[in-house]
Design a protein around this motif. Structure first.
Motif, PDB file in Angstrom:
ATOM      1  N   GLY A 166       0.739  -1.126  -0.052  1.00 33.79           N
ATOM      2  CA  GLY A 166       0.089   0.077   0.027  1.00 33.79           C
ATOM      3  C   GLY A 166       0.761   1.435  -0.129  1.00 33.79           C
ATOM      4  O   GLY A 166       0.579   2.083  -0.748  1.00 33.79           O
ATOM      5  N   HIS A 167       1.927   1.310   0.817  1.00 38.07           N
ATOM      6  CA  HIS A 167       2.576   2.660   1.028  1.00 38.07           C
ATOM      7  C   HIS A 167       3.568   2.750  -0.280  1.00 38.07           C
ATOM      8  O   HIS A 167       3.923   3.773  -0.814  1.00 38.07           O
ATOM      9  CB  HIS A 167       3.547   2.430   2.384  1.00 38.07           C
ATOM     10  N   PHE A 168       3.952   1.459  -0.886  1.00 38.63           N
ATOM     11  CA  PHE A 168       4.803   1.622  -2.034  1.00 38.63           C
ATOM     12  C   PHE A 168       4.021   2.233  -3.267  1.00 38.63           C
ATOM     13  O   PHE A 168       4.488   3.118  -4.040  1.00 38.63           O
ATOM     14  CB  PHE A 168       5.050   0.059  -2.443  1.00 38.63           C
ATOM     15  N   LYS A 169       2.645   1.967  -3.299  1.00 41.58           N
ATOM     16  CA  LYS A 169       1.918   2.364  -4.422  1.00 41.58           C
ATOM     17  C   LYS A 169       1.814   3.935  -4.261  1.00 41.58           C
ATOM     18  O   LYS A 169       1.802   4.608  -5.087  1.00 41.58           O
ATOM     19  CB  LYS A 169       0.547   1.411  -4.742  1.00 41.58           C
ATOM     20  N   GLU A 170       1.338   4.351  -2.916  1.00 44.78           N
ATOM     21  CA  GLU A 170       1.292   5.685  -2.758  1.00 44.78           C
ATOM     22  C   GLU A 170       2.471   6.362  -3.073  1.00 44.78           C
ATOM     23  O   GLU A 170       2.445   7.589  -3.643  1.00 44.78           O
ATOM     24  CB  GLU A 170       0.966   6.100  -1.265  1.00 44.78           C
ATOM     25  N   VAL A 171       3.608   5.869  -2.865  1.00 48.87           N
ATOM     26  CA  VAL A 171       4.936   6.856  -3.072  1.00 48.87           C
ATOM     27  C   VAL A 171       5.502   6.588  -4.367  1.00 48.87           C
ATOM     28  O   VAL A 171       5.900   7.595  -4.958  1.00 48.87           O
ATOM     29  CB  VAL A 171       5.951   6.234  -2.141  1.00 48.87           C
ATOM     30  N   ILE A 172       5.619   5.514  -5.013  1.00 40.80           N
ATOM     31  CA  ILE A 172       5.932   5.159  -6.284  1.00 40.80           C
ATOM     32  C   ILE A 172       4.828   5.634  -7.347  1.00 40.80           C
ATOM     33  O   ILE A 172       5.093   5.488  -8.697  1.00 40.80           O
ATOM     34  CB  ILE A 172       6.560   3.897  -6.131  1.00 40.80           C
ATOM     35  N   HIS A 173       3.927   5.508  -7.029  1.00 39.69           N
ATOM     36  CA  HIS A 173       2.742   5.606  -8.005  1.00 39.69           C
ATOM     37  C   HIS A 173       2.681   4.350  -9.019  1.00 39.69           C
ATOM     38  O   HIS A 173       2.629   4.658 -10.180  1.00 39.69           O
ATOM     39  CB  HIS A 173       2.610   7.113  -8.750  1.00 39.69           C
ATOM     40  N   LEU A 174       2.817   3.242  -8.624  1.00 35.46           N
ATOM     41  CA  LEU A 174       2.938   2.040  -9.663  1.00 35.46           C
ATOM     42  C   LEU A 174       1.470   1.708  -9.768  1.00 35.46           C
ATOM     43  O   LEU A 174       0.680   1.342  -8.803  1.00 35.46           O
ATOM     44  CB  LEU A 174       3.781   0.875  -8.981  1.00 35.46           C
ATOM     45  N   GLU A 175       0.953   1.691 -11.144  1.00 32.87           N
ATOM     46  CA  GLU A 175      -0.394   0.983 -11.314  1.00 32.87           C
ATOM     47  C   GLU A 175      -0.312  -0.137 -10.800  1.00 32.87           C
ATOM     48  O   GLU A 175       0.655  -1.133 -11.236  1.00 32.87           O
ATOM     49  CB  GLU A 175      -0.502   1.475 -12.879  1.00 32.87           C
ATOM     50  N   ASP A 176      -1.499  -0.648 -10.274  1.00 33.21           N
ATOM     51  CA  ASP A 176      -1.966  -1.802  -9.880  1.00 33.21           C
ATOM     52  C   ASP A 176      -1.864  -2.998 -11.339  1.00 33.21           C
ATOM     53  O   ASP A 176      -2.890  -2.553 -12.177  1.00 33.21           O
ATOM     54  CB  ASP A 176      -3.019  -2.044  -9.333  1.00 33.21           C
ATOM     55  N   GLU A 177      -1.022  -3.943 -11.653  1.00 31.83           N
ATOM     56  CA  GLU A 177      -1.012  -4.526 -13.020  1.00 31.83           C
ATOM     57  C   GLU A 177      -2.113  -5.581 -12.912  1.00 31.83           C
ATOM     58  O   GLU A 177      -2.424  -6.181 -14.015  1.00 31.83           O
ATOM     59  CB  GLU A 177       0.357  -5.221 -13.048  1.00 31.83           C
ATOM     60  N   ASP A 178      -2.744  -5.847 -11.932  1.00 32.14           N
ATOM     61  CA  ASP A 178      -4.010  -6.726 -11.857  1.00 32.14           C
ATOM     62  C   ASP A 178      -5.205  -5.946 -11.701  1.00 32.14           C
ATOM     63  O   ASP A 178      -5.999  -6.479 -11.432  1.00 32.14           O
ATOM     64  CB  ASP A 178      -3.629  -7.867 -10.618  1.00 32.14           C
TER      65      ASP A 178
END
Length: 1000
Positions: A458-470
């Motif tokens: 969760g924190h990684f997506k918030e900081v790096i803004h990596l789209e959820d591939e699934d």
């Protein structure tokens, strides 16, 4: 017996077996150790726990009971840190200094390695003991392992430096006049002071300034030999094991680069050529051995490379790209349970922290920390993330690293993968202090692990803004229920045909026939039930996606090529079913190009690439960085894995280029550029890997100046690669040139076997060709053509630059000088590349008799056409042959360009600046070799003809089977273009010779 009442019952047999082996190994002198264990319950309980959690520790105690006895007697097992650790190692090595002067290097180094490894074993047992018995925290254990590595490095380096300087003299700086010492930079977790229990150590070697010893040995040569000896002392596997695995691939130019270089060379490299991933790596760089003061000076000079003075949000994009590449690796290798690289793992915590360091660290010096823990503290202090977020990340990181220690301590292996063996799982759970309640300790551990990983994700997506591939995007407007009913046989074929017609299938009857034929095939009927269930979901979604295309029936026929290929590997169908965007791209690309459909069916692993957009390939630098990063993640000795990754890389980017051409986002010129860039990146890495392998075995070859250590070898490209005009299925025409001293043997370190420099470079060329051309399960990288080397197929595989020049000046035919027009250096030594380019220009700019040149060029063109037409037979009438070889075709344009260079370069050197036809024609216009109108004719014709041939490749048009009408439909629109080319040919080669009349 051991006291085991505090451990689960399932461990009793294992511990009993260990105790029996331990008892058998003890000598009469150490019987007291067994009695001591049996009479001290707490000691017995601790040793039982250690052996239960680590096979490595148990075997070490059994095979070396004296080590255990010494640790118990010294009470080091219960000390937070061992004071005097450096002194202990120095004392153990004192016997080296006491050895007679006539002692051979082999004997001296053998004793050095033995003492180091015995010392390391004792310390590793201490570290594992304290970790497993919970006397040491995760952070303390990591710091202790790092300290051990630093002491082993520094003490060993000091001894080796003294012995080598006694033999060769002390290296002295050219500018300062001061004695020079090696600087060892620790990278990664060593630099951070946070090593794992079974870590590699990533190192970079450097020295302050050029100079030489009193015996005339250059500083570079001295420190190269010293560095090799240091690696060998620690990394070599002997009967006593190894001390630390050493990885040098983070140095400038990676495996291709010299092992050690000066501070100025280091600074120059990072300023001019440093890549984003190297910025990331340099954050953790720290001087760990050798001249620490000089090492800090070097790091101060390099710090601006990692930390920009402004807010650098591009760092997040770089890290996002790196993470996506890691994710692909995780999926390809099934590494989802890897607690380092998998989602929510150690690497994601590191990326979060280091992204913020790279973005803000240029302005906020407090963030410039090598330690992840200290960087976390500074992130909270600077309010870049909330304190509770950092605390959650810290807790997760501690748990993950603690688990990592336990996994590695079990067998002293560098692993982050969760075990699949039930007993090992339980033992790891014991090591992690999870109670074995009804045998559920592993399940409890997994529950806690998943909680931590979910927080990190969760924190990684918030900081790096990596789209959820699934991310399951909205499905189709099309009602897939009816399609599912048809596929599952609930409706008659007529109903299916009607449904497909409603969806816009241009040939619904044919499409139904294709689907039913597959469903009735033996392949489908013999699939297991699980696979059929996957098809039941995939087929309706695929048909619904096809309905959005202009020609869904045509698309279906092409998509089914892959469906047949992966029918027994339905995980690929799941990937498409779960990812609507991937399904859409898959259908679009296959519908547009049978080449892509066939390509994906041969390499279905590339479907993974469809999870992100493949319509715009990366730039050249990004290509090189991606490949370099991928190779770095593969062990140096895993040649097969390296070869597979190289093939995957090529296939991936071939798909990206094809997609870009299909969607119209890339012109034919750019298509060739990117295919060429891909080949160049691969050549550079293949050369680096082969160089590394040979130098590891045979040392470094000596060059013409008597120096060694640098890669004095260059790959010269000819033909389409040289002209930056590769197509999808092009061969690579290459020539290899080196600067070896042919009568000298390679300079070797201990354990290496010297060979002649000529033999070294011949083997290097052979290894390159093998790595490129070997057929693996993933196919070949490239077909290699060496026939353009001096003397052709009868010539040497690799030659020196003087020999190449002599041949070109005295023996080469005109057609070989024509070939030289489209040549350039593409991989290897930068200096040799420049030397080749200068030589190429000189040869092309020589004065030539124009009449003789004209006669040779026209005669060679006619001979080529006659020969190829004879071999082609009836196929000489097909469009592909006509557009390339017939009058007014591509080869005529190429011959004219080559003639323009050979006849005009003396008066207009600009003609030799480039090797590609388009820029040569632009130079020809500036030089007034031809009129602007004629130049425009040739440029437009060249692009049109090449574009058509590229389209043939994508559409897999077999022009041999085209009807006359279809062939005419291809050729007629280009007939005017070809006629204009013929007119320019007649201007350039006036019709005054028999050969020119025959040629056209």
């Amino acid at each position: 017996m051991l006291t085991i009442d505090h451990l689960p019952d399932f461990l009793s047999d294992t511990l009993a077996c260990y105790w029996e082996r331990f008892s058998e190994q003890l000598s009469p002198d150490t019987q007291a150790l067994m009695q001591r264990i049996e009479t001290q319950p707490e000691l017995s309980r601790q040793i039982a726990r250690v052996w239960a959690c680590s096979d490595y520790a148990a075997n070490l105690c059994i095979e070396n009971p004296e080590i255990l006895a010494q640790l118990i007697d010294s009470d080091d097992l219960h000390q937070p840190s061992v004071s005097g650790l450096r002194e202990s190692l120095q004392s153990a090595l004192n016997e080296l200094t006491a050895m007679p002067a006539e002692t051979t290097d082999d004997a001296w180094q053998s004793l050095l390695k033995q003492v180091l490894r015995q010392f390391q074993k004792a310390q590793m047992l201490r570290l594992i003991w304290r970790d497993v018995t919970q006397q040491s925290s995760v952070r303390e254990t990591a710091a202790d392992v790092s300290l051990l590595a630093e002491i082993c490095l520094d003490v060993t380096l000091e001894l080796l430096y003294q012995r080598l300087s006694d033999k060769l003299g002390v290296p002295v700086g050219e500018y300062s006049g001061d004695a020079q010492q090696l600087v060892v930079l620790g990278m990664g977790k060593l630099g951070a002071g946070e090593l794992n229990l079974s870590s590699d150590i990533d190192l970079i070697f450097a020295y302050p300034e050029p100079g030489e010893t009193e015996s005339g040995i250059s500083c570079q040569q001295f420190f190269l030999k010293l560095g090799q000896q240091l690696i060998d002392a620690l990394d070599a596997v002997t009967a006593d094991g190894f001390v630390f695995r050493v990885d040098m691939r983070l140095r400038p130019y990676g495996s291709e680069g010299v092992l050690v270089c000066s501070f100025d060379a280091m600074e120059n490299y990072y300023q001019l050529q440093g890549r984003d991933w190297e910025r990331y790596a340099m954050i953790k760089a720290r001087a760990v051995a050798g001249d620490l003061e000089a090492g800090q000076e070097l790091l101060d000079r390099l710090r601006p490379f990692s930390y920009r003075r402004y807010l650098d949000f591009s760092a997040i994009e770089s890290l996002r790209s790196m993470k996506l590449q890691i994710n692909k690796q995780v999926r390809r290798k099934g590494m989802h349970e890897d607690i380092k690289l998998g989602a929510g793992g150690i690497r994601e915590v590191e990326f979060i922290v280091q992204a913020l360091q790279m973005v803000h660290g240029g302005r906020d010096k407090q963030l410039q920390q090598v330690s992840l823990y200290k960087a976390m503290d500074m992130i909270v202090e600077g309010e870049y993330l909330p304190e509770d977020t950092i605390q959650q990340l810290r807790n997760a990181y501690n748990f993950l690293r603690d688990l990592e220690h336990k996994l590695q301590a079990f067998a002293n292996k560098q692993t982050q993968s969760l075990p699949d063996n039930a007993e090992e799982q339980k033992r790891v759970a014991v090591a992690m202090a999870f109670p074995d309640v009804k045998g559920a300790s592993w399940d409890m551990l997994m529950d806690v692990l998943e909680q931590h990983r979910e927080i990190v994700r969760g924190h990684f997506k918030e900081v790096i803004h990596l789209e959820d591939e699934d991310d399951d995007a909205a499905r189709h407007d099309v009602d897939v229920t009816a399609l599912a009913s048809f596929w599952q046989g609930e409706k008659e074929a007529e109903a299916g045909e009607e449904k497909l017609a409603q969806l816009g299938f241009e040939n619904p009857a044919g499409s139904v026939e294709v689907l039913l034929e597959f469903k009735s095939s033996r392949l489908y009927k013999t699939l297991p039930n699980e696979s059929r269930q996957r098809f039941a979901r995939f087929m309706p979604l695929m048909l619904a996606t096809l309905a959005q295309e202009k020609t869904p029936s045509l698309g279906l026929s092409r998509v089914m090529i892959l469906v047949n290929a992966v029918a027994r590997r339905t995980a690929y169908l799941v990937l498409l079913s779960e990812n609507p965007n991937a399904m859409k791209q898959f259908v679009q690309l296959c519908t547009a190009s049978p080449f892509v459909a066939e390509f994906l069916s041969q390499h279905p692993v590339l479907l993974d690439e469809l999870l992100t957009s493949v319509q715009q390939p990366p730039g050249k630098q990004a290509l090189e960085e991606e490949l370099a990063q991928g190779i770095l993640r593969i062990p140096e000795d895993s040649v097969e894995e390296q070869m597979e990754f190289l093939r995957y890389f090529k296939q991936c980017h071939t798909l990206q280029v094809a997609a870009a051409q299909i969607t119209g986002s890339m012109t034919v010129m750019k298509v060739s550029d990117y295919l060429t860039f891909t080949a160049e990146a691969i050549l550079e890495q293949v050369l680096a890997l082969c160089w590394q392998e040979l130098t590891r075995k045979h040392g470094f070859p000596v060059n013409g100046d008597g120096q060694h250590g640098a890669m004095d070898f260059v790959v010269i490209a000819y033909g389409k690669l040289g002209g930056i005009e590769l197509s999808y299925l092009s061969d690579l025409d290459v020539v290899f040139i080196h600067d070896g001293a042919l009568d000298e043997e390679t300079v070797v370190a201990q354990g290496q076997r010297a060979i002649n420099s000529r033999e070294f470079y011949t083997r290097l060329a052979q290894r390159i060709m093998s790595m490129l051309g070997t057929q693996t399960v993933s196919g070949k990288l490239y077909e290699i053509d060496m026939r353009l080397r001096p003397s052709g197929e009868s010539g040497l595989l690799v030659t020196t630059l003087p020999a190449f020049e002599k041949y070109q000046r005295n023996e080469a035919w005109t057609w070989e000088h024509q070939a030289l027009v489209r040549s350039r250096a593409v991989a290897g030594s930068t200096n040799m590349g420049r030397a080749f380019e200068l030589l190429r220009a000189k040869i092309l700019q020589e004065t030539r008799d124009k009449d003789s040149l004209t006669k040779d060029v026209v005669k060679m063109r006619q001979r080529m056409r006659d020969e190829l037409t004879r071999k082609a037979g009836n196929k000489a009438k097909n469009p592909a042959f006509v557009l390339k070889q017939a009058k007014g075709g591509i080869v005529d344009i190429e011959f004219m360009v080559q003639y323009i260079v050979l006849s005009g370069a003396r008066d207009c050197p600009d003609l030799t600046e480039f090797s590609d036809n388009m820029r040569i024609l632009e130079a020809a216009e500036r030089c007034d070799v031809l009129s602007g109108g004629d130049i425009q004719v040739l440029m437009e014709a060249y692009l049109a003809l090449r574009s058509t041939l590229h389209e043939f490749a994508l559409q897999q048009i077999d022009s041999n089977t085209l009807s006359d009408d279809d062939a005419a439909a291809v050729l007629d629109p280009l007939s005017d273009t070809r006629d204009k080319v013929v007119m320019v040919w007649n201007k350039l080669f006036p019709d005054n010779t028999k050969e020119s009349r025959a040629a056209l």
